[in-house]
Each structure stands twice: as C-alpha cells, then as structure tokens.
Design a protein around this motif. Structure first.
Motif, PDB file in Angstrom:
ATOM      1  N   GLU A 157      20.940 -89.114  10.797  1.00 36.77           N
ATOM      2  CA  GLU A 157      22.518 -88.460  10.839  1.00 36.77           C
ATOM      3  C   GLU A 157      22.998 -88.556   9.709  1.00 36.77           C
ATOM      4  O   GLU A 157      24.154 -87.646   9.465  1.00 36.77           O
ATOM      5  CB  GLU A 157      22.534 -89.427  12.161  1.00 36.77           C
ATOM      6  N   ILE A 158      22.922 -89.336   8.799  1.00 38.52           N
ATOM      7  CA  ILE A 158      23.453 -89.985   7.456  1.00 38.52           C
ATOM      8  C   ILE A 158      22.897 -88.116   6.759  1.00 38.52           C
ATOM      9  O   ILE A 158      24.150 -87.354   6.029  1.00 38.52           O
ATOM     10  CB  ILE A 158      22.439 -90.178   7.003  1.00 38.52           C
ATOM     11  N   ASP A 159      21.916 -87.397   7.147  1.00 44.44           N
ATOM     12  CA  ASP A 159      21.602 -86.747   6.322  1.00 44.44           C
ATOM     13  C   ASP A 159      22.369 -85.289   6.887  1.00 44.44           C
ATOM     14  O   ASP A 159      21.630 -84.129   6.115  1.00 44.44           O
ATOM     15  CB  ASP A 159      20.136 -86.736   5.510  1.00 44.44           C
ATOM     16  N   ASP A 160      22.495 -84.386   8.330  1.00 43.49           N
ATOM     17  CA  ASP A 160      22.661 -84.241   9.023  1.00 43.49           C
ATOM     18  C   ASP A 160      23.894 -83.484   8.529  1.00 43.49           C
ATOM     19  O   ASP A 160      25.312 -83.873   8.595  1.00 43.49           O
ATOM     20  CB  ASP A 160      22.892 -84.745   9.887  1.00 43.49           C
ATOM     21  N   ASP A 161      23.551 -82.530   7.493  1.00 41.74           N
ATOM     22  CA  ASP A 161      25.121 -81.822   7.081  1.00 41.74           C
ATOM     23  C   ASP A 161      25.261 -80.110   7.216  1.00 41.74           C
ATOM     24  O   ASP A 161      24.697 -79.747   6.512  1.00 41.74           O
ATOM     25  CB  ASP A 161      25.158 -81.988   5.657  1.00 41.74           C
ATOM     26  N   ASP A 162      25.559 -79.832   8.567  1.00 45.73           N
ATOM     27  CA  ASP A 162      25.659 -78.428   9.165  1.00 45.73           C
ATOM     28  C   ASP A 162      26.663 -77.718   8.385  1.00 45.73           C
ATOM     29  O   ASP A 162      25.700 -76.003   8.666  1.00 45.73           O
ATOM     30  CB  ASP A 162      25.662 -78.322  10.943  1.00 45.73           C
ATOM     31  N   SER A 163      27.260 -77.826   8.079  1.00 43.45           N
ATOM     32  CA  SER A 163      28.206 -77.118   7.121  1.00 43.45           C
ATOM     33  C   SER A 163      28.489 -77.043   5.854  1.00 43.45           C
ATOM     34  O   SER A 163      28.936 -76.509   4.806  1.00 43.45           O
ATOM     35  CB  SER A 163      29.561 -78.135   6.827  1.00 43.45           C
ATOM     36  N   SER A 164      26.908 -77.191   4.580  1.00 46.41           N
ATOM     37  CA  SER A 164      26.383 -77.002   3.989  1.00 46.41           C
ATOM     38  C   SER A 164      26.795 -75.836   3.471  1.00 46.41           C
ATOM     39  O   SER A 164      26.568 -75.502   2.526  1.00 46.41           O
ATOM     40  CB  SER A 164      25.165 -78.186   3.320  1.00 46.41           C
ATOM     41  N   ALA A 165      25.616 -75.259   3.969  1.00 50.62           N
ATOM     42  CA  ALA A 165      25.595 -73.123   3.958  1.00 50.62           C
ATOM     43  C   ALA A 165      26.683 -72.754   4.142  1.00 50.62           C
ATOM     44  O   ALA A 165      26.777 -72.194   2.931  1.00 50.62           O
ATOM     45  CB  ALA A 165      24.496 -72.884   5.148  1.00 50.62           C
ATOM     46  N   ASP A 205      33.543 -85.810  -0.391  1.00 49.52           N
ATOM     47  CA  ASP A 205      33.759 -86.831   0.275  1.00 49.52           C
ATOM     48  C   ASP A 205      32.243 -87.045   1.255  1.00 49.52           C
ATOM     49  O   ASP A 205      32.217 -88.368   1.264  1.00 49.52           O
ATOM     50  CB  ASP A 205      34.736 -86.552   1.298  1.00 49.52           C
ATOM     51  N   PHE A 206      31.774 -86.488   0.936  1.00 48.81           N
ATOM     52  CA  PHE A 206      30.386 -86.193   1.670  1.00 48.81           C
ATOM     53  C   PHE A 206      29.385 -86.997   0.636  1.00 48.81           C
ATOM     54  O   PHE A 206      28.739 -87.971   1.112  1.00 48.81           O
ATOM     55  CB  PHE A 206      29.772 -84.466   2.357  1.00 48.81           C
ATOM     56  N   ALA A 207      29.390 -86.545  -0.351  1.00 50.82           N
ATOM     57  CA  ALA A 207      28.778 -88.035  -1.153  1.00 50.82           C
ATOM     58  C   ALA A 207      29.320 -89.205  -1.344  1.00 50.82           C
ATOM     59  O   ALA A 207      28.257 -90.031  -1.069  1.00 50.82           O
ATOM     60  CB  ALA A 207      28.874 -87.167  -2.812  1.00 50.82           C
ATOM     61  N   ARG A 208      30.527 -89.877  -1.344  1.00 50.48           N
ATOM     62  CA  ARG A 208      30.933 -91.110  -1.573  1.00 50.48           C
ATOM     63  C   ARG A 208      30.756 -91.123   0.589  1.00 50.48           C
ATOM     64  O   ARG A 208      29.874 -92.826   0.315  1.00 50.48           O
ATOM     65  CB  ARG A 208      32.314 -90.891  -1.651  1.00 50.48           C
ATOM     66  N   GLN A 209      30.665 -90.995   1.534  1.00 48.43           N
ATOM     67  CA  GLN A 209      30.289 -91.192   2.917  1.00 48.43           C
ATOM     68  C   GLN A 209      28.548 -91.346   2.963  1.00 48.43           C
ATOM     69  O   GLN A 209      27.689 -92.557   3.520  1.00 48.43           O
ATOM     70  CB  GLN A 209      30.523 -89.593   3.474  1.00 48.43           C
ATOM     71  N   GLN A 210      27.734 -90.986   2.485  1.00 50.26           N
ATOM     72  CA  GLN A 210      26.400 -91.074   2.240  1.00 50.26           C
ATOM     73  C   GLN A 210      26.002 -92.060   1.768  1.00 50.26           C
ATOM     74  O   GLN A 210      25.241 -92.895   2.233  1.00 50.26           O
ATOM     75  CB  GLN A 210      25.840 -89.723   1.525  1.00 50.26           C
ATOM     76  N   ARG A 211      26.980 -92.257   0.313  1.00 46.68           N
ATOM     77  CA  ARG A 211      26.457 -93.634   0.016  1.00 46.68           C
ATOM     78  C   ARG A 211      26.981 -95.111   0.496  1.00 46.68           C
ATOM     79  O   ARG A 211      25.893 -95.428   0.898  1.00 46.68           O
ATOM     80  CB  ARG A 211      27.114 -94.404  -1.518  1.00 46.68           C
ATOM     81  N   GLU A 212      27.742 -94.610   0.966  1.00 48.41           N
ATOM     82  CA  GLU A 212      28.755 -96.410   1.917  1.00 48.41           C
ATOM     83  C   GLU A 212      27.905 -96.195   2.863  1.00 48.41           C
ATOM     84  O   GLU A 212      26.999 -97.086   3.594  1.00 48.41           O
ATOM     85  CB  GLU A 212      29.663 -95.760   2.159  1.00 48.41           C
ATOM     86  N   VAL A 213      27.691 -95.222   3.968  1.00 50.85           N
ATOM     87  CA  VAL A 213      26.599 -94.791   5.071  1.00 50.85           C
ATOM     88  C   VAL A 213      24.878 -95.822   5.050  1.00 50.85           C
ATOM     89  O   VAL A 213      24.161 -96.956   5.715  1.00 50.85           O
ATOM     90  CB  VAL A 213      26.564 -93.988   6.072  1.00 50.85           C
ATOM     91  N   LYS A 214      24.914 -95.399   4.095  1.00 49.75           N
ATOM     92  CA  LYS A 214      23.084 -95.740   3.290  1.00 49.75           C
ATOM     93  C   LYS A 214      23.558 -96.734   2.969  1.00 49.75           C
ATOM     94  O   LYS A 214      22.120 -97.846   3.322  1.00 49.75           O
ATOM     95  CB  LYS A 214      22.529 -94.280   2.690  1.00 49.75           C
TER      96      LYS A 214
END
Length: 361
Positions: free
Chosen positions: A309-317, A278-287
């Motif tokens: 904000e597009i690349d802000d992914d605090d939860s990845s870790a 979902d994150f990868a899909r959202q990144q593509r759409e938002v960019k």
C-alpha cells in the motif's frame, strides 16, 4: 466454538455533525441498530469522552466524527435468501448468523465479521453481505435512522480470508501460529494452542489484540492513497482545461491562450510538484512507521499488505502526463504571447506617432 471464519473491513457508523460528541453518537447509533429487527445484543464500550474527536465532516475520505478507541459489537441474522439480494455476486453457502465487531483505533476503525456457525464456503464476502444488508436496512428506517449512515473504506473486505482452528500440537510464545496459505485467494490460517486457550473465541481475542493496529494503519494508508488520487484528479482536470484552451479556434482562442493559459499552466505545474512532494514525504513517514511497527510485533503475516500500500501510486502516470502536457504547450503559448506583445507595442507606437504628429502639425 473451536473454529472461526471471519473477514476484515473498515466500516463505521457516521452521525450528523450535530452529534459531534460521544454520548450523542452512541445514542443515535444504538437506536438505529436496535431498530433493525434482525440486529440484537448491541454493545458499545468506549473508555471516555476525551477519545472522541470533535471534527467536521470532510467528505468520503474521512469518518467523522468517529471514536479513536473502544468497541462496538452486535449480532445480526441475514437469511440466505437475502444474500443474493444485497450482494448479487456472492458465491457459496454462507452462514445466516454473524457477529460484527468494530475496534476503534488511533488511525482507523477495524471491523471483524465472524460467522457464528462457520460454513464450508465461508470467506471474506461475509463482510460485503453484512455491509450491504446494514446499508439497506438503515435506509429503510428513513427518519427513524436520525441521519445515521454506514460508511466504508475499501477494500472492505480486506483482500484475505481468515480461518482460526485448534492446533494438534503445543504452540510456544503467544500460543498462536499464523500463516498465509498459497491459494488462489489469500487465506490466513490461525492455529491456536488448546492448552492455552479454552475456546476459539479466546484465541480470536488474542489475534485481534496482536493485529488490530496493523489493520488500522493499513486503512490509514488507504486513506492517504485516496487523498492522492483526489489530488491527482484535480491536476488532471487542470490539464484538461489547458488542452481545451489550446484547442479554442480563431482570434478568441489566440486571445485566451495569450491571457489565461500561462496562469493555468503555472497552477498545473505547482499542483503536480506539490503532489510529488507530499507523496515523497508520506512514503518516508509511512515506511518508518511500518518499520517501527514490525520491530515490536511478533505477527508479520500482514506486512506485505502494508508495504504494498505504501508504494501503490496509481496516479503517477496521469500526473506525469499532465506535467508533460504543460511543458509541451508552453512554447506555443509563449510564441503567441510574444506575438500579442509585438502587436500591442506596434499599435501603441502607431497611436503615439499619430498623436505626436497631430500635436506638432
């Protein structure tokens, strides 16, 4: 007014789900605002009922129901002595008179809080002062508020101060020169051509027209990030449950790991994969949307906020740690499951052997 200081946020008056149409929403919000003694000049202007979505309330990540076009404007007086009461961390000398203007857009509402008499220390804190004051006053209304509440999507205030001032020289094209100043806190300065705009209010209206979609989409991106955080928390909770199973001592721990940990581990892994997809899909759409947005916009100063904000992914870790937890504990579970299988087979063989011997003998 030749100069303006204002802040930007995402504030929305929500009504109970029973008020899921434009007329009911407008009636309840107007009555609640007009019941606050220091609020005046309430103006609500929506183009039509078709722009009011009938959606159910789905928690704090959505404003529901809310208009998708139109405008809400009112004035509010907040005495300086109250500033510290509603916002203890406010610093500086702020105005007492504010105009609150919310534009409803297809993505998210955008609220502009303008000081009617700009003070030297005016900054984005005004958004927080107005926000907390309105929340307090609506709460004080009790039943008279008819269930209306003020919702907020952060950051509200938007992380920048905005100042509008006349230019000493002509400005071509749209008549606005918009620049970010290098200060300790981001400050956007908008100079306007006095030959084109008779007053700062006209220049402000032009700035809103040119930027409201950008602010609206920024808050839409924030909503997406909040959804990712929520989903990540669900994954983290599954990882915590899996760890708890593996810490259960004795025969009971051995049994629950052999019978329950496998399902939990698979569920955790699938949640994590779903999150990443979902994150990868959202990144593509938002960019792509941001790219298209700035191809047709002459105002570029807000682009860094949208791209960050597009690349802000605090939860990845946390997500990575959760997946590694499942991978680390899975071999132990398999060993114990195999051991259980061996024991069950051995017991069953012994039982069948004894039964056969009894039948023969």
């Amino acid at each position: 007014m030749d100069e303006l200081s204002f802040g930007v946020g995402c504030l929305q008056f929500e009504t109970p789900s029973s008020a899921n149409d434009q007329a009911a929403w407008e009636r309840k919000v107007r009555r609640a605002l007009e019941a606050i003694p220091s609020v005046r000049d309430v103006e609500i202007d929506f183009p039509g009922a078709d722009d009011f979505p009938r959606i159910e309330r789905r928690g704090p990540l959505f404003f529901s129901p809310h208009p998708t076009s139109g405008m809400l404007r009112f004035r509010v007086v907040i005495p300086k002595r109250i500033h510290k009461e509603v916002m203890p961390f406010a610093v500086g000398d702020h105005s007492e008179n504010f105009t609150v203007l919310t534009w409803y857009w297809s993505h998210f509402p955008v609220t502009f809080v303008i000081e009617d008499q700009p003070s030297p220390s005016a900054d984005a804190t005004n958004v927080a002062i107005v926000r907390e004051f309105l929340r307090r006053e609506i709460k004080r209304l009790g039943d008279d508020a008819e269930g209306v509440r003020l919702a907020c999507l952060g950051p509200s205030p938007f992380h920048a101060n905005f100042r509008l001032a006349p230019s000493a020289s002509p400005i071509p094209d749209d008549g606005l020169s918009i620049q970010k100043e290098a200060r300790s806190y981001p400050t956007i300065v908008i100079h306007y051509d006095t030959n084109r705009f008779k007053a700062g209010s006209e220049a402000f209206a032009q700035f809103v027209k040119m930027t409201v979609e950008q602010f609206s989409y920024f808050y839409y991106e924030v909503k997406l990030r909040n959804q990712r955080v929520r989903k990540s928390q669900e994954v983290t909770e599954l990882a915590a449950q899996l760890i708890a199973l593996h810490r259960t001592p004795g025969l009971r721990g051995w049994w629950v790991r052999a019978t329950r940990a496998g399902r939990l581990s698979r569920e955790l892994t699938l949640y994590a994969i779903s999150y990443e997809f979902d994150f990868a899909r959202q990144q593509r759409e938002v960019k792509q949307y941001v790219e298209d947005l700035y191809e047709r916009s002459t105002v570029k100063v807000l682009r860094p906020w949208l791209e960050a904000e597009i690349d802000d992914d605090d939860s990845s870790a946390d997500l990575k740690t959760s997946r590694e937890t499942a991978e680390l504990l899975e071999p132990r579970r398999l060993r114990e499951a195999n051991m259980l299988l061996v024991i069950v087979v051995a017991a069953l063989s012994a039982f069948l052997g004894a039964a056969a011997k009894a039948l023969i003998g």
